[in-house]
Design a protein around this motif. Structure first.
Motif, PDB file in Angstrom:
ATOM      1  N   THR A 226       0.846  -1.194   0.000  1.00 13.31           N
ATOM      2  CA  THR A 226       0.000   0.000   0.000  1.00 13.31           C
ATOM      3  C   THR A 226       0.882   1.244   0.000  1.00 13.31           C
ATOM      4  O   THR A 226       2.018   1.205   0.474  1.00 13.31           O
TER       5      THR A 226
ATOM      6  N   GLY B 179       2.193  -4.201   4.404  1.00 12.77           N
ATOM      7  CA  GLY B 179       1.398  -3.850   5.573  1.00 12.77           C
ATOM      8  C   GLY B 179       2.009  -4.246   6.901  1.00 12.77           C
ATOM      9  O   GLY B 179       1.893  -3.514   7.898  1.00 12.77           O
TER      10      GLY B 179
ATOM     11  N   PRO C  81      -2.377   5.205   5.437  1.00 13.36           N
ATOM     12  CA  PRO C  81      -2.489   4.542   4.137  1.00 13.36           C
ATOM     13  C   PRO C  81      -3.265   5.415   3.155  1.00 13.36           C
ATOM     14  O   PRO C  81      -4.224   6.099   3.533  1.00 13.36           O
TER      15      PRO C  81
END
Length: 307
Positions: free
Chosen positions: A178, A254, A268
């Motif tokens: 991400t 993550g 994020p």
């Protein structure tokens, strides 16, 4: 008949597992040299084993053109039987020399990211389930750990997505990649962020060498100019701290940022193009070994990687 002559005849017509193993490794590795490295043998030794097997089968298994080898039709027909013979032999060996259900020491090999972000949470729970087992942890690249499991230097390996004919490999978890920014970044709270906007931002580019990172690169291929990558690193801790220090934004797995997310230091950013991009970690062991510990690790893993 002379007994020694009878012994030679038996050797000449019997099955040699080492020769069959060399055959399978050459196919899996793509060359005699790479097979020799994987088997911890010299290249001439692998060649000799293949030649011996060809004499036993009375056929050519490979066509050799310089350093290139191509499996023959006879080799293709023999391959599934060779794999089955090795599997059966190893299962039989394990059955005859059955180890205790739990070892006194469990040696775990893992990549650096697993050692940093997973092992510290995994081991305390393993200790609760198996209090009498001692643990030894070694780190290395995926290739390093595969070699150590094959060489019986470690019992269980945590590696990137990998397969090997002599190892059992199973997916343990997938870690989504991400885009992250520091809390005050202007992208935070934006409803939509385009690839063009991301490319203009200072980027801290972390890359661990896995194939999934190629998909991140491809996101920018259609642009007129390359992304503004100001810092490149193979160290996730460095990349994370640089983002917190406002040096740029970064695509990160993550598991590496769980603590910083909880503390509000990183945020994020939703980028639809990154959906489905993840780093896969597998568990590898020799077939049939450490079943109880593996079951426990899989069970604990579901808890560790859950959001």
């Amino acid at each position: 008949m002379d007994k020694s002559m009878f012994a030679v005849e038996r050797r000449g017509t019997g099955i040699n597992i080492d020769n069959i193993e060399a055959f399978v490794y050459v196919i899996h590795c793509g060359s005699f040299n790479k097979a020799a490295e994987a088997l911890y043998l010299s290249q001439p030794s692998v060649t000799a084993r293949i030649q011996s097997l060809e004499r036993e089968l009375d056929c050519r298994l490979f066509d050799r053109q310089g350093k290139q080898v191509q499996i023959t039709e006879e080799g293709k027909r023999f391959l599934p039987y060779a794999q089955q013979l090795i599997t059966t032999y190893r299962k039989g060996k394990l059955h005859v020399h059955r180890q205790r259900q739990l070892p006194e020491e469990l040696r775990i090999g893992c990549t650096v990211s697993v050692s940093n972000y997973v092992i510290p949470d995994l081991l305390p729970q393993l200790k609760q389930r198996f209090p009498d087992v001692h643990y030894k942890i070694v780190t290395g690249t995926t290739d390093d750990i595969v070699g150590k499991v094959l060489g019986k230097e470690v019992d269980i390996g945590f590696v990137r997505n990998v397969s090997h004919p002599q190892l059992h490999s199973a997916k343990w978890y997938e870690d989504p990649i991400t885009l992250y920014a520091y809390a005050e970044h202007p992208f935070v709270g934006a409803k939509r962020i385009t690839i063009e906007q991301i490319a203009e931002q200072p980027l801290v580019f972390f890359e661990c060498g896995a194939l999934d990172w190629m998909r991140i690169h491809r996101m920018f291929e259609s642009l007129d100019k390359p992304p503004n990558i100001q810092i490149q690193t193979d160290n996730s801790e460095m990349a994370k701290k640089l983002v917190i220090g406002k040096a740029g934004i970064s695509f990160l797995p993550g598991l590496t940022v769980r603590q910083e997310l909880a503390q509000g230091k990183l945020v994020p950013l939703k980028v639809p193009e990154t959906e489905g991009i993840a780093l896969q970690t597998n568990i590898i062991v020799s077939p049939g070994e450490h079943g109880r510990v593996l079951s426990a690790i899989v069970d604990i893993g579901h808890q560790l990687v859950s959001p």
